[in-house]
Write an enzyme that holds these catalytic residues in place. Structure first.
Site, PDB file in Angstrom:
ATOM      1  N   GLU A 119      27.406  24.364 -31.910  1.00 52.60           N
ATOM      2  CA  GLU A 119      28.516  23.546 -32.507  1.00 52.60           C
ATOM      3  C   GLU A 119      29.599  22.638 -31.725  1.00 52.60           C
ATOM      4  OE1 GLU A 119      31.743  24.442 -36.230  1.00 52.60           O
ATOM      5  OE2 GLU A 119      30.394  26.038 -35.316  1.00 52.60           O
ATOM      6  N   GLY A 120      28.929  21.303 -32.433  1.00 50.73           N
ATOM      7  CA  GLY A 120      29.583  20.272 -32.140  1.00 50.73           C
ATOM      8  C   GLY A 120      31.377  20.725 -32.418  1.00 50.73           C
ATOM      9  N   ALA A 121      32.407  19.252 -32.629  1.00 54.87           N
ATOM     10  CA  ALA A 121      33.692  19.152 -33.028  1.00 54.87           C
ATOM     11  C   ALA A 121      33.976  18.048 -33.916  1.00 54.87           C
ATOM     12  CB  ALA A 121      34.708  19.183 -32.244  1.00 54.87           C
ATOM     13  N   GLY A 122      34.427  17.855 -35.259  1.00 54.01           N
ATOM     14  CA  GLY A 122      34.025  16.805 -36.317  1.00 54.01           C
ATOM     15  C   GLY A 122      32.869  16.338 -36.098  1.00 54.01           C
TER      16      GLY A 122
ATOM     17  N   GLY B  79      31.789  22.597 -43.229  1.00 58.47           N
ATOM     18  CA  GLY B  79      31.179  23.619 -43.736  1.00 58.47           C
ATOM     19  C   GLY B  79      30.152  23.981 -42.323  1.00 58.47           C
ATOM     20  N   LYS B  80      31.120  23.066 -41.285  1.00 61.20           N
ATOM     21  CA  LYS B  80      29.747  22.995 -39.984  1.00 61.20           C
ATOM     22  C   LYS B  80      30.103  24.600 -39.724  1.00 61.20           C
ATOM     23  CE  LYS B  80      30.528  20.238 -37.046  1.00 61.20           C
ATOM     24  NZ  LYS B  80      32.334  20.126 -37.903  1.00 61.20           N
ATOM     25  N   THR B  81      30.829  25.265 -39.142  1.00 62.75           N
ATOM     26  CA  THR B  81      30.921  26.337 -38.407  1.00 62.75           C
ATOM     27  C   THR B  81      30.148  28.161 -39.339  1.00 62.75           C
ATOM     28  OG1 THR B  81      33.620  26.161 -37.509  1.00 62.75           O
ATOM     29  CG2 THR B  81      32.538  28.138 -38.358  1.00 62.75           C
TER      30      THR B  81
ATOM     31  N   LYS C 179      31.108  27.192 -29.254  1.00 58.48           N
ATOM     32  CA  LYS C 179      31.429  25.744 -29.289  1.00 58.48           C
ATOM     33  C   LYS C 179      31.944  25.681 -27.827  1.00 58.48           C
ATOM     34  CE  LYS C 179      34.023  24.040 -32.155  1.00 58.48           C
ATOM     35  NZ  LYS C 179      34.416  22.675 -33.989  1.00 58.48           N
TER      36      LYS C 179
END
Length: 207
Positions: free
Chosen positions: A99-102, A15-17, A33
């Site tokens: 926003e980072g990834a993972g 749910g980060k995005t 991102k």
């Protein structure tokens, strides 16, 4: 808000995005991102545009958009690309949600993790954690990884059904501020997301 806020997570697909879209829309911020890995169902930037509503100021293009949906270091190798850290400099603009990834220990290249990159940026991090089983372990490990690198933690944002004991335990042991909890939203659309964010978070905490 501070010049930039980093949104990272305890895992992928938690749910980060959605949280980043709500935050950027509420703050009137720009979204970035830097690395997208996998886009068969569209990019996270496109999803943020669809969810953030009119409050979103702008989005920045990805530094790298990789086809393979896996850790960026491996996705780049599969795609025949080389990720250069010099392209991952924090943009010199105000009011930026990144926003980072993972998760925080996902490799960008084989020698550098996202937590290492966040350390060089020096911007505060919001750690997004789901409330499902396993979140205490994942959250505390992520907090330790960030703190050991000197990354400032603004607080933790939970996603999912209320789990009061788990949330309180993480915040107490991890010594982090609970920013709020975003419930699952169905149907997920901009007005409902904005209303849920406003009801569960205080914008002053992101100032």
């Amino acid at each position: 808000m501070t010049r930039a806020i980093i949104v990272t997570g305890t895992d992928t697909d938690i749910g980060k995005t959605v949280f980043a879209a709500a935050l950027a829309g509420a703050l009137g911020a720009t979204y970035w991102k830097p690395i997208q890995a996998g886009f068969d169902d569209g990019t996270d930037r496109e999803r943020v545009v669809a969810l953030a509503g009119a409050g979103l100021r702008a989005t920045l293009p990805e530094a790298y958009c990789l086809k393979t949906p896996c850790s960026p270091h491996r996705a780049a190798e599969i795609d025949g690309l080389e990720i250069g850290l010099d392209r991952l400099i924090l943009p010199p603009i105000n009011d930026l949600v990144v926003e980072g990834a993972g998760g925080v220990l996902v490799p960008i290249v084989r020698e550098t993790l996202f937590a290492d990159l966040f350390s060089t940026w020096g911007a505060p991090v919001v750690l997004v954690a789901r409330t499902a089983l396993g979140t205490i372990n994942h959250s505390l490990l992520s907090i330790e990884a960030l703190r050991s690198r000197g990354v400032p933690i603004l607080g933790i944002a939970f996603i999912g059904e209320a789990k009061e004991d788990s949330e309180a335990t993480i915040c107490r042991i991890g010594r982090v501020r609970r920013l709020g909890r975003l419930p699952r939203i169905d149907p997920l659309e901009p007005a409902a997301l904005a209303a849920a964010f406003a009801a569960n978070f205080d914008l002053a905490d992101f100032a």
